[in-house]
Design an enzyme around this catalytic site. Structure first.
Site, short mmCIF file in Angstrom:
data_model
loop_
_atom_site.label_atom_id
_atom_site.label_comp_id
_atom_site.label_asym_id
_atom_site.label_seq_id
_atom_site.Cartn_x
_atom_site.Cartn_y
_atom_site.Cartn_z
N LYS A 184 -8.49 6.41 -19.23
CA LYS A 184 -8.78 6.90 -20.56
C LYS A 184 -7.54 6.81 -21.45
CE LYS A 184 -12.57 7.72 -18.32
NZ LYS A 184 -12.89 8.99 -17.72
N ARG B 153 0.85 -1.20 0.00
CA ARG B 153 0.00 0.00 0.00
C ARG B 153 0.88 1.24 0.00
NH1 ARG B 153 -1.37 1.79 4.55
NH2 ARG B 153 -2.21 -0.12 5.44
N ASP C 167 -7.41 18.83 -14.37
CA ASP C 167 -7.73 17.47 -14.81
C ASP C 167 -7.34 17.40 -16.29
OD1 ASP C 167 -8.98 15.20 -15.87
OD2 ASP C 167 -10.62 15.27 -14.42
N TYR D 31 -16.76 17.06 -15.06
CA TYR D 31 -17.03 15.62 -15.13
C TYR D 31 -18.08 15.26 -14.06
CZ TYR D 31 -16.32 10.61 -14.77
OH TYR D 31 -16.52 9.26 -14.73
#
Ligand SMILES: *Cc1c(COP(=O)(O)O)cnc(C)c1O
Length: 395
Positions: A194, A45, A169, A97
Site C-alpha cells: 500500500k 532466503r 497493523d 482486514y
C-alpha cells in the site's frame, strides 16, 4: 534532523561503486572463501543485501531495532502469529482486514489459536476480553474500511499491565503519519503493498520489532518459513520510501477536502474520515497521527448494493479495484470485494453496510477528483429515480 531528511540519508551510497541507488543483488547464493567464511551473506532466503538495506531503513523509520521483509502483508502477519503457541488467545480489532480475519479463522483456529474480536476503541471491552490465555492484542488503526481509531498509548499500557504483546497493523497511516512503537506497541506490521510501495506495483509486507529478542524470533520465522521479499521488490520499496512523507502529506490534504465535500452532499449518509471533527475518535487520531491519511469511506442514504454499484462504476478517475495507497485514486465496495469472506451479519456489526464505499484518494488534482465524484453521484441519483419510477409504475 527532520524525518524526511533522516530517511533519505539512511539510504546508503554503495561503498563499492558510489551508486546512489541501492543495487539490486539478484542472486540466490554467495561464494564462500572457506566453509562458513563469507561476507555476511550465504543464501538469499536467509539474507540478501538489497533486502537487508530495506530492513535497516524501515527499522530506523519505525523506531524499532529489527525489521523483516516478507512476500506480502499477510506473510508478515503470519510471521507474527507464529510467535504464539496452540492454546494462546488473541484479542483483535473487530473491523479487521478481511485477509487477516481469514488467516486467523481458517488457518490458525485449527492449530488451537483463538481470536476474540472486540471494539478496540473501547478500552473497557479490551479489558473484559482478556483471559489468562491471552498473549497478543492485534490492532489496526485506522481500520479498514470504517477508519476506526484506537488509542495506541492506552492499549499499550493495558497490554503491558497483563504482560501481553501489542501488535499494530500500521498500513493505513504508514510510518510517515504514525509510529506505534514510540506510542508503546511492541510490533508493527505493514502491507507495504500500500503506502510504502506507493505505486501499486508490488506485493510486500514488513514486520518491525522494538525489542531485539522479539525481532530475532521474527527473523527466525522469516527464514524458517521462507516467505521472503525478493531483491527487486525490496528495491521498489526503498524507492517508494524516498517519497513517503511527501506522498502522505498530499494524500492527506486531498482526502480531507474530499471528506468535507462528501459530508455536505445530500445523497451521502455517513462519512468516515479521522480528520473530520465529527469523527468519534478525531481527538485520539490527532493525538497519535501527524495527519489523517488518504482513505475516506462513506455510505449512501440509499443503502443498497445497487446504489453503491452505480457509484463505483460511475467514476472515471477513481478506478474500481482492490488495494489502496497508490498514487492513482481507487474506489472499492468492501461488502462485495475485500470483505466478502466475512458473513453479512458480522460485516454489518462492524459497520460495513451494503452501500459503504471506500476511496483511496490519490495524488491527482483534488478539484478533478471532486468533479469525478460529483458526476458519479449524479448517476447514483438518476439510478435511484429510475428505480422509484419502476416501483410507481407497478402500483
Ligand atoms: C492489504 C492489507 C493487508 C494484507 O496485505 P497484502 O500485502 O495484500 O498481503 C493487511 N492489512 C491491511 C490493513 C491491508 O490493507
Amino acid at each position: 534532523m527532520q524525518a524526511t531528511t533522516q530517511l533519505l540519508h539512511s539510504i546508503p551510497v554503495d561503498p563499492q561503486t558510489g551508486a546512489i541507488a541501492v543495487p539490486i543483488y539478484q542472486t540466490s547464493t554467495f561464494v564462500q572463501e572457506a566453509p562458513g567464511v563469507n561476507k555476511g551473506f550465504d543464501y538469499s532466503r536467509t539474507n540478501n543485501p538489497t533486502r537487508q538495506e530495506l530492513e535497516k531503513i524501515v527499522a530506523t523509520l519505525e523506531g524499532g531495532t529489527v525489521a523483516a521483509a516478507f512476500a506480502s502483508g499477510l506473510a508478515a502477519i503470519d510471521a507474527v502469529i507464529k510467535l504464539l503457541e496452540s492454546g494462546d488467545e488473541i484479542i483483535a480489532v473487530d473491523d479487521i482486514y478481511g485477509g487477516a480475519y481469514r488467516l486467523f479463522e481458517k488457518v490458525y483456529r485449527k492449530f488451537g489459536i483463538k481470536v476474540t474480536y472486540v471494539d478496540t476503541t473501547d478500552l473497557g471491552a479490551i479489558n473484559r476480553a482478556i483471559t489468562p490465555k491471552t498473549r497478543l492484542i492485534w490492532l489496526e488503526t485506522p481500520t479498514n474500511p470504517t477508519l476506526k481509531v484506537s488509542d495506541i498509548r492506552a492499549i499499550a499500557a493495558t497490554a503491558h499491565r497483563y504482560k501481553l504483546l501489542l501488535a499494530v497493523d500500521n498500513t493505513f497511516a504508514s510510518p510517515a503519519l504514525q509510529q506505534p512503537l514510540a506510542l508503546g506497541a511492541d510490533i508493527v506490521v505493514h502491507s507495504a503493498t500500500k503506502y510504502i510501495g506507493g505505486h501499486s506495483d508490488v506485493i510486500a509486507g514488513l514486520v518491525i520489532a522494538k525489542d531485539p529478542e522479539l525481532g530475532a524470533q521474527i527473523k527466525f520465522y522469516q527464514n524458517a518459513c521462507g516467505a521472503v521479499l525478493g531483491p527487486f521488490d525490496s528495491f521498489l520499496l526503498i524507492r517508494g520510501l524516498e517519497t513517503l512523507h511527501l506522498r502522505l502529506a498530499q494524500h492527506s490534504r486531498n482526502a480531507l477536502q474530499i471528506a468535507q465535500y462528501l459530508s455536505a452532499h445530500p445523497l451521502v449518509d455517513k462519512v468516515y474520515y479521522p480528520g473530520l471533527e465529527s469523527h468519534p475518535q478525531h481527538a485520539v487520531a490527532a493525538g497519535q497521527q501527524s495527519a489523517f491519511g488518504g482513505i475516506v469511506s462513506f455510505t449512501l442514504k440509499n443503502d443498497t448494493e445497487a446504489a453503491a454499484s452505480a457509484l463505483v462504476t460511475g467514476t472515471r478517475l477513481f478506478h474500481l479495484a482492490e488495494s489502496l495507497g497508490g498514487v492513482k485514486s481507487l474506489v472499492s465496495h468492501p461488502a462485495s470485494m475485500t470483505h466478502k469472506t466475512i458473513d453479512r451479519a458480522t460485516r454489518q456489526k462492524a459497520g460495513v453496510k451494503d452501500s459503504l464505499v471506500r476511496l483511496s484518494v490519490g495524488l491527482e488534482d483534488v478539484q478533478d477528483l471532486v468533479s469525478d465524484l460529483e458526476t458519479a453521484l449524479t448517476i447514483v441519483s438518476a439510478t435511484g429515480e429510475k428505480e422509484k419510477k419502476k416501483l410507481l409504475a407497478h402500483c
